[in-house]
Design an enzyme around this catalytic site. Structure first.
Site, PDB file in Angstrom:
ATOM      1  N   GLY A 244      -4.163  -8.445  -8.846  1.00  0.00           N
ATOM      2  CA  GLY A 244      -4.097  -9.286  -7.647  1.00  0.00           C
ATOM      3  C   GLY A 244      -4.114  -8.504  -6.343  1.00  0.00           C
ATOM      4  N   ASP A 245      -3.890  -7.161  -6.370  1.00  0.00           N
ATOM      5  CA  ASP A 245      -3.880  -6.394  -5.120  1.00  0.00           C
ATOM      6  C   ASP A 245      -5.287  -6.302  -4.523  1.00  0.00           C
ATOM      7  OD1 ASP A 245      -1.295  -5.673  -4.459  1.00  0.00           O
ATOM      8  OD2 ASP A 245      -1.308  -3.834  -5.647  1.00  0.00           O
TER       9      ASP A 245
ATOM     10  N   TYR B 218       2.612 -18.566  -4.841  1.00  0.00           N
ATOM     11  CA  TYR B 218       3.432 -18.359  -3.639  1.00  0.00           C
ATOM     12  C   TYR B 218       2.622 -18.711  -2.389  1.00  0.00           C
ATOM     13  CZ  TYR B 218       5.443 -15.832   0.277  1.00  0.00           C
ATOM     14  OH  TYR B 218       5.910 -15.502   1.514  1.00  0.00           O
TER      15      TYR B 218
ATOM     16  N   PHE C 211       2.266 -10.141   7.611  1.00  0.00           N
ATOM     17  CA  PHE C 211       1.680  -9.150   6.725  1.00  0.00           C
ATOM     18  C   PHE C 211       2.864  -8.428   6.066  1.00  0.00           C
ATOM     19  CE2 PHE C 211      -3.000  -9.428   7.021  1.00  0.00           C
ATOM     20  CZ  PHE C 211      -3.023 -10.643   7.683  1.00  0.00           C
TER      21      PHE C 211
ATOM     22  N   PHE D 200       0.272   2.103  -7.451  1.00  0.00           N
ATOM     23  CA  PHE D 200      -0.519   1.158  -8.245  1.00  0.00           C
ATOM     24  C   PHE D 200      -2.011   1.337  -7.957  1.00  0.00           C
ATOM     25  CE2 PHE D 200       3.436  -1.732  -7.871  1.00  0.00           C
ATOM     26  CZ  PHE D 200       4.024  -1.113  -8.965  1.00  0.00           C
TER      27      PHE D 200
HETATM   28  N1  UDP Z   1       2.856  -0.434  -4.209  1.00  0.00           N
HETATM   29  C1  UDP Z   1       2.812   0.693  -5.039  1.00  0.00           C
HETATM   30  N2  UDP Z   1       3.922   0.960  -5.791  1.00  0.00           N
HETATM   31  C2  UDP Z   1       5.064   0.195  -5.747  1.00  0.00           C
HETATM   32  C3  UDP Z   1       5.097  -0.926  -4.887  1.00  0.00           C
HETATM   33  C4  UDP Z   1       3.963  -1.209  -4.127  1.00  0.00           C
HETATM   34  O1  UDP Z   1       1.811   1.386  -5.110  1.00  0.00           O
HETATM   35  O2  UDP Z   1       6.030   0.499  -6.473  1.00  0.00           O
HETATM   36  C5  UDP Z   1       1.678  -0.745  -3.371  1.00  0.00           C
HETATM   37  C6  UDP Z   1       1.084  -2.099  -3.646  1.00  0.00           C
HETATM   38  O3  UDP Z   1       0.112  -2.018  -4.667  1.00  0.00           O
HETATM   39  C7  UDP Z   1       0.473  -2.456  -2.289  1.00  0.00           C
HETATM   40  C8  UDP Z   1       1.404  -1.748  -1.281  1.00  0.00           C
HETATM   41  O4  UDP Z   1       2.110  -0.768  -2.035  1.00  0.00           O
HETATM   42  O5  UDP Z   1      -0.805  -1.890  -2.151  1.00  0.00           O
HETATM   43  C9  UDP Z   1       2.406  -2.689  -0.640  1.00  0.00           C
HETATM   44  O6  UDP Z   1       3.018  -3.437  -1.676  1.00  0.00           O
HETATM   45  P1  UDP Z   1       4.241  -4.420  -1.418  1.00  0.00           P
HETATM   46  O7  UDP Z   1       4.642  -4.994  -2.746  1.00  0.00           O
HETATM   47  O8  UDP Z   1       5.297  -3.729  -0.621  1.00  0.00           O
HETATM   48  O9  UDP Z   1       3.638  -5.551  -0.472  1.00  0.00           O
HETATM   49  P2  UDP Z   1       2.337  -6.505  -0.660  1.00  0.00           P
HETATM   50  O10 UDP Z   1       1.261  -5.863   0.158  1.00  0.00           O
HETATM   51  O11 UDP Z   1       2.020  -6.604  -2.108  1.00  0.00           O
HETATM   52  O12 UDP Z   1       2.795  -7.783  -0.050  1.00  0.00           O
END
Ligand code: UDP
Length: 333
Positions: free
Chosen positions: A285-286, A143, A171, A210
């Site tokens: 990937g986080d 992406y 962001f 997560f």
């Molecule tokens: N996250 C989480 N549980 C969920 C969805 C997201 O803990 O069900 C965490 C994710 O690991 C990240 C943050 O929330 O640290 C934001 O995730 P999101 O997918 O909204 O946006 P990203 O930062 O990945 O673009």
């Protein structure tokens, strides 16, 4: 004369809020959207809709026919980081081909200004936090790679055709319109804030966090949440600034970060509902912390994240969810 802006993906989340702002400021808007993930109800009645797919140049031509397009705001794209690791070609090929088709038609019609919806996923290996617009680019997924490819295409369009472009690296887009008529409705929903609010509404049992072993204040990841109206405002400022013919790239966040647990706590306060959670494994990937440095757009365009305090983000998102507990009424696959 009123300028006409072509908004691709105007039925989507950021696209619909930006369309509303453009119309409120007196622009004419033509939306090009295939409605594969966008919602017909999200389209402002003052905008014209051309239902069409960017994979097909003749459908793009239809949006230009008999119209003098002053600029393009390009939102339409596949947008899921996780999905892009499983289905890379709909990103590495389709997102890029869509942009190539759009740019080819746009250059034939002598369009001079282009705003790209880009992403913080360009910065997967930040050397410093907050992340500056000039930071080293390291896409974190197909992406992010697809958006980087489009940013590079825009460089060639400038050099060859004199196109001015502005790449806005969002962001974490969040919040909803204060009148609760448009908001965030993705299928499947993967983003933290809507998931948290769906738990508050009783539509999900709990949030799975997560990972809570990151090097942050409470062990959960820090993200920079920016209100969708502030993103919309940045698009307009960028478009207007490009009258000078210059291209730009900006990072767009609130400049502050919140952990996943802090988001849950604030959502409990705003909704007045319990929001149970469990801690699961890290999501591949986080990164631990992603926060934008927004000094460049503040200095150059005077942009400020006026709606991006966490209360406003969560209140507008919560009001949208209360008003539309099932999202928009037309179901998506
Ligand atoms: N996250 C989480 N549980 C969920 C969805 C997201 O803990 O069900 C965490 C994710 O690991 C990240 C943050 O929330 O640290 C934001 O995730 P999101 O997918 O909204 O946006 P990203 O930062 O990945 O673009």
């Amino acid at each position: 004369m009123t300028s006409t802006i072509l908004v691709t993906g105007g039925a989507g989340y950021v696209g619909s809020h930006t369309t509303r702002l453009l119309l409120d400021r007196g622009y004419r808007v033509v939306i090009l959207d295939n409605l594969s993930t966008g919602h017909i109800e999200a389209i402002d009645s003052r905008a014209e809709l051309v239902r069409g797919d960017l994979q097909d140049k003749t459908q793009i031509e239809a949006a230009f026919k008999d119209r003098d397009i002053a600029g393009i705001f390009h939102f339409a794209s596949n947008i899921l980081v996780g999905e892009s690791m499983e289905k890379p070609w709909i990103y590495l090929r389709d997102n890029v081909v869509s942009a190539c088709n759009l740019l080819e038609v746009a250059m034939a019609h002598d369009v001079k200004r282009f705003v790209l919806s880009s992403t913080a996923n360009l910065f997967d290996a930040p050397d410093e936090i907050p992340i500056k617009a000039e930071a080293r680019i390291a896409p974190g997924s197909p992406y992010g790679e697809s958006k980087y490819a489009i940013e590079r295409l825009l460089g060639w369009m400038e050099r060859i055709y004199g196109l001015a472009s502005c790449c806005l690296r969002y962001f974490n887009a969040s919040g909803a319109h204060p009148d609760s008529t448009i908001g965030e409705d993705h299928h499947p929903e993967t983003h933290l804030i809507p998931i948290v609010l769906q738990v508050a509404l009783g539509q999900r049992e709990r949030v799975t966090i997560f990972g809570d072993d990151y090097p942050t204040v409470d062990g959960t990841c820090v993200r920079d949440y920016v209100h969708v109206l502030d993103l919309a405002e940045a698009h307009l400022l960028a478009f207007e600034a490009m009258k000078d013919g210059k291209s730009r790239k900006y990072n767009l966040g609130s400049g502050s970060g919140y952990t996943v647990k802090q988001i849950i706590d604030h959502a409990v306060a705003v909704s007045g509902k319990p929001i149970p959670y469990t801690v699961g494994p890290r999501r591949p990937g986080d990164l631990p912390v992603l926060v934008a440095d927004t000094k460049k757009i503040a200095d150059e365009l005077g942009w400020q994240p006026r709606n991006s305090d966490l209360e406003t983000i969560l209140e507008t998102a919560w009001n949208w969810h209360l008003a539309h507990p099932q999202g928009y009424s037309t179901p998506k696959a």
